[in-house]
Design a protein around this motif. Structure first.
Motif, PDB file in Angstrom:
ATOM      1  N   ALA A 254       0.827  -1.216   0.000  1.00 60.39           N
ATOM      2  CA  ALA A 254       0.000   0.000   0.000  1.00 60.39           C
ATOM      3  C   ALA A 254       0.856   1.258   0.000  1.00 60.39           C
ATOM      4  N   VAL A 255       2.024   1.197   0.639  1.00 59.47           N
ATOM      5  CA  VAL A 255       2.927   2.354   0.649  1.00 59.47           C
ATOM      6  C   VAL A 255       3.279   2.753  -0.783  1.00 59.47           C
ATOM      7  N   VAL A 315      15.718  -5.452  -0.388  1.00 57.60           N
ATOM      8  CA  VAL A 315      16.850  -5.071  -1.243  1.00 57.60           C
ATOM      9  C   VAL A 315      16.396  -4.145  -2.363  1.00 57.60           C
ATOM     10  N   PHE A 316      15.325  -4.502  -3.053  1.00 60.59           N
ATOM     11  CA  PHE A 316      14.890  -3.682  -4.183  1.00 60.59           C
ATOM     12  C   PHE A 316      14.250  -2.374  -3.721  1.00 60.59           C
ATOM     13  N   LEU A 416      12.631   4.024   4.264  1.00 58.91           N
ATOM     14  CA  LEU A 416      12.220   3.614   5.607  1.00 58.91           C
ATOM     15  C   LEU A 416      11.406   2.325   5.551  1.00 58.91           C
ATOM     16  N   THR A 417      10.570   2.191   4.533  1.00 56.70           N
ATOM     17  CA  THR A 417       9.771   0.968   4.372  1.00 56.70           C
ATOM     18  C   THR A 417      10.670  -0.236   4.135  1.00 56.70           C
ATOM     19  N   ALA A 418      11.731  -0.060   3.351  1.00 57.49           N
ATOM     20  CA  ALA A 418      12.689  -1.158   3.121  1.00 57.49           C
ATOM     21  C   ALA A 418      13.332  -1.592   4.432  1.00 57.49           C
ATOM     22  N   VAL A 423      13.332  -5.450   9.358  1.00 58.96           N
ATOM     23  CA  VAL A 423      13.149  -5.653  10.800  1.00 58.96           C
ATOM     24  C   VAL A 423      11.956  -6.576  11.062  1.00 58.96           C
ATOM     25  N   VAL A 424      10.838  -6.316  10.381  1.00 55.81           N
ATOM     26  CA  VAL A 424       9.642  -7.138  10.572  1.00 55.81           C
ATOM     27  C   VAL A 424       9.901  -8.580  10.145  1.00 55.81           C
TER      28      VAL A 424
END
Length: 637
Positions: A254-255, A315-316, A416-418, A423-424
């Motif tokens: 969604a991001v 990575v991407f 930040l999403t990467a 982490v998740v």
């Protein structure tokens, strides 16, 4: 229900079979209609019809929120309906509802009633909420275990193709000139009605899908039922963590989907068609990743692909952040000018890579939920998944909105999403080591050995069983894990836990250390008791009855521990044999120390696993079991 041994040549062959083809087209046409109507309405109130209570700047957000609201409020009820009633009959009733909604939508489009159209958006959200649990609970009733990954891949591919085509068609139709022979609103109304009719026709051919719990009493309280469903899922931790993993994938996706227009305009300096190119690349990537799952999984539910997908997503996405930073500010570009810039091809490659990885990540999780959820509660657990998906997507919109309002750029949000995805993923794989273990097994069978399986359908999908195999190398347990659709608890020589890396892997797999009775009788008895408890809990137990690695490549005499276990837990026994392992990496060589020349036969040695049909415990003797494994080894020569 399809017989367990039914087969199809590949996932595309399912499109020629009644048990899958009507379902595939029903769900694709429904998803496509959702997006035609939703996108056309968004364009209508953004560019053509202005109303005070729905300003253009908020139109997309409001329409998205209205569409997703039924998922939050009514998914729990929908899951109960799918468990209580025949799923095919329920899907036909849902398609009847779609016809009524599109008739109302056609009236609203012809009269310009924006309030009615927004109501139709909410009703289409209700249509999708009712369809979702039935859709994913339908597949395990009609596909065998080895077909589920391919079937889910086809569904995910079809969904994203429908999203893409729906957005393109909706945008093209609503843009038709108002002075032409067919106005845009009329074209959208006709298209939506035609898609609804085609979907209902396809649903007519759905085969019967009997109720899994016909006596279920419906709990109409969505809050208490949602909590109840989450508790049901939590009883199977791998299932519950998979729900969270899928929901995170929707947060992640969604991001990017929500930011394509802004990313195309503000960062890539492209026009609205460039935003459409981004959507095309993303949709094709997810579709191809979903289809690849069957090929990469040997047609089993291979959750080892999930870490591979998670790595690719991070990575991407990280490289997309670096690729999109510092792009020169230029005048707005059309698609031709945009594609003429080499730097933009890196952006598209990253977008394709992260979306393909998302397909690899999500499909095995959906299949695992279907396989391991109790049939009587499967639709309700999937309904809980839909609720979590909706909440995670809402959270994604809120958090990204806050970041952007604080001055973050779109590339910074992607970066930040990467990082958050890494982490998740690490957290989930730490909680459920099975994902990581299956990934290690998948890597070993694709990059260390050429692994051929024969008769692996004899490994039981449910219930306790003892898997008995010869023992040639330190990688034997890893290879058996790769072949099994379920986790295996192994009885293993306590000395193997001292081997670097492999010892950590086997501890992670909760292998049971066993010492020779003469060396440590208490540890020996404790290991047998633990093994019996594993079988009592309905799990698979793996045993190498030779008691250690073969020193010369020949099958050694079997020790009596397996018979002691069967005396206490008389469960089926599955004979297995690993062939061509002697002299390969991680085996002893010519009677010398282990791994004295680990690459003697090179990388990608051909290795076989041959599995015989299960034997009843009453049919098993130590000598007979030894002879059976020896025959399997001869057949693999």
């Amino acid at each position: 229900m399809v017989p367990p041994m039914s087969t199809s040549a590949n996932q595309f062959a399912l499109l020629r079979q009644r048990r899958f083809a009507p379902f595939f087209w029903t769900q694709l046409l429904g998803a496509m209609n959702d997006n035609v109507f939703k996108f056309a309405f968004t364009v209508l109130v953004t560019y053509h019809v202005q109303v005070d209570w729905l300003p253009p700047a908020l139109a997309g957000l409001v329409i998205g929120a209205v569409f997703i609201l039924p998922y939050v409020l009514l998914s729990a009820t929908s899951g109960q309906l799918s468990d209580k009633f025949d799923k095919s009959a329920l899907m036909r009733r849902v398609k009847d509802l779609e016809l009524a909604i599109m008739a109302l939508g056609a009236l609203g489009l012809s009269q310009g009633w924006i309030g009615v159209l927004l109501l139709c958006i909410g009703l289409m959200g209700l249509h999708s909420t009712l369809f979702g649990p039935a859709k994913y609970a339908y597949l395990p009733q009609h596909l065998a275990e080895h077909e589920l990954t391919g079937g889910n891949g086809m569904v995910e591919m079809g969904t994203f193709v429908a999203i893409l085509l729906g957005n393109v068609l909706g945008g093209l139709l609503i843009a038709l000139p108002s002075d032409g022979w067919l106005r845009g609103t009329e074209a959208v109304a006709i298209a939506s009605l035609v898609l609804a009719v085609l979907g209902r026709v396809a649903a007519h051919f759905l085969p019967a899908s009997p109720s899994s719990e016909p006596d279920l009493r419906i709990n109409w309280n969505p809050l208490s039922e949602t909590w109840h469903n989450l508790r049901l899922a939590h009883e199977q931790l791998a299932v519950f963590r998979s729900l969270l993993g899928i929901s995170w994938m929707w947060f992640f996706g969604a991001v990017f989907l929500a930011q394509f227009p802004s990313f195309a305009k503000e960062v890539l300096h492209g026009d609205e068609r460039v935003a459409s190119v981004l959507l095309v690349v993303f949709s094709v990537g997810v579709g191809l990743g979903s289809l690849l799952c069957e090929r990469l999984s040997h047609r089993h539910v291979e959750i080892g692909l999930v870490p591979l997908g998670a790595i690719g997503m991070s990575v991407f996405a990280a490289d997309l952040y670096f690729a999109s930073r510092g792009l020169p500010s230029v005048a707005q570009q059309d698609v031709r000018t945009f594609l003429a810039q080499p730097a933009h091809w890196r952006v598209l490659a990253d977008l394709f890579g992260l979306s393909l990885s998302a397909g690899l990540y999500s499909v095995p999780m959906y299949a695992l939920i279907q396989v391991r959820s109790p049939a009587s509660h499967r639709a309700r657990i999937i309904a809980a998944n839909n609720i979590l998906n909706a909440l995670f997507m809402i959270a994604s919109s809120v958090l990204v909105g806050l970041l952007l309002s604080q001055g973050w750029s779109v590339p910074e949000v992607f970066g930040l999403t990467a990082l958050a995805n890494a982490v998740v993923a690490a957290y989930i794989f730490g909680l459920v080591p099975e994902y990581l273990l299956r990934f290690i097994a998948w890597v070993a069978t694709h990059f260390v050995y050429r692994f051929e399986r024969r008769g692996d359908e004899h490994i039981p999908l449910q219930g306790p069983a003892v898997l008995v195999c010869n023992h040639v190398s330190y990688m034997d347990a890893v290879l058996l894990m790769a072949a099994s659709p379920r986790p295996i608890r192994f009885l293993m020589d306590h000395r193997i836990f001292a081997v670097p890396v492999l010892g950590a892997v086997f501890r992670l797999a909760k292998a049971i250390p066993v010492a020779p009775r003469a060396e440590d009788p208490q540890a020996y008895e404790r290991a047998l008791q633990t093994a019996q408890a594993v079988l009592a809990e309905g799990e698979l137990l793996g045993i190498f009855p030779e008691g250690g690695l073969t020193p010369d490549g020949q099958l050694q005499p079997f020790k009596g521990g397996v018979m002691k276990i069967l005396e206490a837990q008389p469960v089926p026994v599955v004979p297995m044999a690993l062939g061509h392992m002697w002299g390969s990496s991680f085996s002893r060589i010519d009677g010398r120390g282990h791994m004295s020349r680990p690459l003697r036969r090179g990388v990608l040695n051909r290795v076989t696993l041959t599995v015989a049909p299960a034997l009843a415990a009453s049919e098993v003797s130590l000598e007979g079991l030894h002879s059976q494994v020896a025959r399997l080894l001869e057949s693999a020569a």
